[in-house]
Design an enzyme around this catalytic site. Structure first.
Site, PDB file in Angstrom:
ATOM      1  N   SER A 176       4.495   1.750   8.202  1.00 45.63           N
ATOM      2  CA  SER A 176       4.157   0.660   7.291  1.00 45.63           C
ATOM      3  C   SER A 176       5.355   0.217   6.463  1.00 45.63           C
ATOM      4  CB  SER A 176       3.034   1.096   6.346  1.00 45.63           C
ATOM      5  OG  SER A 176       1.849   1.328   7.072  1.00 45.63           O
ATOM      6  N   ASP A 215      -0.081  -7.477   1.151  1.00 48.83           N
ATOM      7  CA  ASP A 215       0.452  -6.139   1.376  1.00 48.83           C
ATOM      8  C   ASP A 215       1.981  -6.125   1.467  1.00 48.83           C
ATOM      9  OD1 ASP A 215       0.214  -3.428   1.617  1.00 48.83           O
ATOM     10  OD2 ASP A 215      -0.112  -3.433   3.776  1.00 48.83           O
ATOM     11  N   HIS A 220       0.816  -1.213   0.000  1.00 55.92           N
ATOM     12  CA  HIS A 220       0.000   0.000   0.000  1.00 55.92           C
ATOM     13  C   HIS A 220       0.856   1.273   0.000  1.00 55.92           C
ATOM     14  CE1 HIS A 220       0.342  -0.137   4.531  1.00 55.92           C
ATOM     15  NE2 HIS A 220       0.366   1.170   4.362  1.00 55.92           N
TER      16      HIS A 220
END
Length: 539
Positions: free
Chosen positions: A296, A225, A185
Site C-alpha cells: 500500500s 486514501d 490508511h
C-alpha cells in the site's frame, strides 16, 4: 478508506439501538419578496462576512441586492489581499476564482494577474514541476525511488500481553526535497484525533533497509486514501507523474513496494479495468499485478517508469483482485496536501445519476435536493439536468465529480442546467460549495422529511397516506436500479415504516418495512432494506 468495497462487504454490524424517530423538518422559505424574509437574510449576510465572506457574497447575489453584493465583493477582495500576504495560496486561489465567477473580475485583477496567481498556487508543490525525470535503463532501477513506510504505534496490550504495534506500507519520492507519497490508511492512526497514544513514522530507503529515518505527515486525504510525507533526506530518484489517459485495459504496469515487509519487491501485470467505482467521489484502476499488505502506497508505473497510480492492497481473500488510485487524483490533491492538514471535499447537497437520451449521456439528472443546500437556494429543482459546472461541460456523473474535485469547500462556481431536462429551458446560476459530510445520507436523513430523504437513501419517494399514522406511506416514484427497485417496490405500493437502525459510525442504515407490493401479488410481507449512507451518487 471510506466507501471502499461496499459491494463486497456490507456486513457492518448495525447497532441494536432504539428505533430512530422519523425526521420532520419543513422546507425553508426563500421567498425574498417578503420583507421579513429579506431583512432577516440581509442580517445573516452581514453576520457571516467575517467568517465566510464568499458565502455572504453568493447569498447577497441570490438576494438580488446589488449594493450589498458589491460591498461583499470589496470585502472578499481585501480578504484575498490578506491571504496573498500570508502566503495562503490555496485559500487565495479560491477567493480569486470565486470573485471572477461571481462577476467581479476587476477586483481579482486589482490584486494580481491570473497567471501570477496561478503560479503562486502551484509554486513549490512537489511533483507538479512539469519536469520529466530521466528514463532509467531497467524497470528494476526505479526501485531506488521507493521507500518502506514504517509506523511505530508503541506497545499495545491485549489480554494482559504487550506487543509492538506497527503498520508497514510503501511510498515513493516525488520531489528531491524529500516529499513522499503513500496511502492514508498507512498513517491513519497518526492523524486520527481519537488516537491519543504514541505514534511516529519512519521510512527505510531502498538502498539501506536497515536505517530508520524519521518522517512527518504533511497532509492527507482519507477519501482517496492518499497522504504526503516529508523526510530530511535527498531523494535518490524522483518519479514523474503521468496521466491515466495514457493507460487502457491491457496496458502493462508494474507495482513496487514492500509486501509483508519484504523490501524492494517488483511485480508486473496489466490493467484489468480502468473504471471501478470504489470511492465515494471517483473510480479506481483495477490491476492484476500481485499486491499484498505492505504494498500500500507504492507506485504503479508504466513501461517508461512514469507513475500512473498509487497502489493499495486488494480485497482480503480475493487473490489477484487489486487496485491503484488514479494519478489524476494525486495531482489534484497535491497543492492542498502541500498546504498541510486534512483534504476536505465540496458538495452541493444533491443526489442524482447520469441523464441519458437512449444510450447517449447528456448531463447529470438531479433526483434529490437537500433543503437549505446550495442547489435548493439557487432554485434548481428535482428533475433538472446539470449540463455545465465551473464553465466545463457535464455529460455524466463522473464529469461532475472530476470538476468538483478541483475545488475546496467555500468556493463559488457557475452552473448551467436544463429546467425539467428541456434544452429549451436552459438556465444559469451560481453555487456555493460547502463541506461534504462524512456520510451524506445520514445528513440528509437528519435534515429532511422521511418521504423525501428516502429518495437519496433507497431510491424511492414516499407520500403520506394517512393523517392518523406518521409511518404509513404510498410509494410515489422509484428510481430504476436503486435499492427500492431491486427490493421489488413500485409506484403506488403501500408501506409502513417500522424499525430504523444505524451502525455506530452512521455509515449504514437498515429499515424494516411492512408492505403489500404489486410485484409480490399484494401479499403481506416484511422487508428489511439496507443501504450505505455514502456513494458516488451524492454530490
Amino acid at each position: 478508506m471510506r466507501a471502499l468495497f461496499t459491494a463486497v462487504a456490507f456486513a457492518l454490524c448495525l447497532c441494536a439501538c432504539k428505533t430512530q424517530e422519523l425526521p420532520r423538518r419543513p422546507e425553508e422559505n426563500f421567498d425574498y419578496t417578503q420583507k421579513d424574509v429579506h431583512d432577516a437574510e440581509v442580517k445573516r449576510i452581514y453576520e457571516m462576512l467575517q467568517k465566510s465572506p464568499l458565502e455572504a457574497l453568493w447569498r447577497a447575489q441570490l438576494l438580488g441586492d446589488k449594493d450589498l453584493a458589491d460591498e461583499c465583493a470589496r470585502f472578499v477582495r481585501d480578504a484575498l489581499s490578506s491571504r496573498v500576504e500570508q502566503k495562503d495560496y490555496v485559500e487565495a486561489w479560491t477567493f480569486y476564482n470565486s470573485l471572477i465567477t461571481a462577476g467581479y473580475e476587476e477586483h481579482a485583477a486589482n490584486v494580481m494577474e491570473k497567471k501570477a496567481m496561478r503560479a503562486f498556487y502551484y509554486d513549490g508543490v512537489p511533483g507538479l514541476s512539469g519536469k520529466a525525470q530521466p528514463r532509467l535503463e531497467k524497470i528494476s532501477d526505479y526501485i531506488q525511488g521507493t521507500v518502506t513506510v514504517w509506523v511505530d504505534l508503541g506497545i499495545k496490550v491485549e489480554r494482559g500481553m504487550g506487543y509492538a504495534a506497527r503498520v508497514i506500507g510503501s511510498g515513493f519520492f516525488i520531489d528531491p526535497r524529500g516529499y513522499i507519497v503513500t496511502n492514508h490508511h498507512v498513517i491513519e492512526e497518526l492523524v486520527n484525533p481519537k488516537n491519543s497514544g504514541y505514534g511516529k513514522v519512519f521510512i527505510k530507503m531502498a538502498e539501506d533497509s536497515e536505517q530508520r529515518i524519521p518522517a512527518r505527515v504533511v497532509g492527507y486525504d482519507s477519501v482517496h486514501d492518499l497522504a504526503l510525507l516529508k523526510t530530511e533526506v535527498k531523494a535518490p530518484y524522483c518519479f514523474t507523474l503521468g496521466s491515466q489517459s495514457q493507460l487502457s485495459v491491457g496496458s502493462v504496469i508494474y507495482a513496487i513496494g514492500s509486501p509483508l515487509g519484504l523490501e524492494r519487491t517488483l511485480t508486473s501485470g496489466v490493467v484489468s479495468s480502468a473504471d471501478r467505482k470504489l470511492f465515494s467521489t471517483g473510480s479506481v484502476v483495477q490491476i492484476d499485478a500481485a499486491v499484498n499488505s505492505g504494498n500500500s502506497g507504492g507506485p504503479c508505473i508504466d513501461k517508461n517508469g512514469v507513475v500512473q497510480g498509487v497502489v493499495f492492497a486488494g480485497i482480503a481473500s480475493y487473490q489477484g483482485l487489486n487496485f491503484a488510485i488514479p494519478v489524476e487524483y494525486l495531482k489534484q490533491d497535491l497543492p492542498i496536501l502541500y498546504r498541510g492538514g486534512e483534504r476536505k471535499f465540496p458538495w452541493i447537497g444533491s443526489y442524482g445519476r447520469t441523464a441519458k437520451a437512449g444510450r447517449v449521456n447528456y448531463g447529470l439528472e438531479v433526483q434529490y435536493i437537500k433543503p437549505g443546500s446550495a442547489m435548493a437556494r439557487a432554485g434548481i429543482k428535482t428533475g433538472d439536468v446539470v449540463v455545465s459546472l465551473d464553465g466545463q461541460k457535464v455529460l455524466c456523473l463522473e464529469d461532475a465529480q472530476d470538476i468538483l474535485r478541483d475545488h475546496v469547500p467555500g468556493s463559488i462556481i457557475s452552473c448551467e442546467y436544463l429546467e425539467g431536462g428541456s434544452y429549451e429551458a436552459k438556465k444559469q446560476c451560481l453555487l456555493y460549495l460547502t463541506e461534504r459530510p462524512k456520510n451524506p445520507g445520514y445528513a440528509i436523513y437528519q435534515g429532511d422529511m422521511v418521504q423525501n430523504s428516502f429518495v437519496a437513501i433507497f431510491g424511492m419517494e414516499l407520500t403520506p397516506s394517512s393523517t392518523e399514522s406518521s409511518k404509513t406511506y404510498m410509494v410515489k416514484r422509484v428510481i430504476p436500479g436503486s435499492a427500492a427497485d431491486e427490493n421489488g417496490f413500485s409506484e403506488n405500493d403501500p408501506l409502513t415504516i417500522g424499525r430504523i437502525q444505524f451502525n455506530d459510525e452512521k455509515s449504514a442504515i437498515m429499515v424494516m418495512f411492512s408492505t403489500k407490493n404489486r410485484r409480490n401479488g399484494y401479499l403481506d410481507i416484511n422487508v428489511a432494506m439496507q443501504a450505505m449512507l455514502d456513494s458516488p451518487y451524492y454530490f
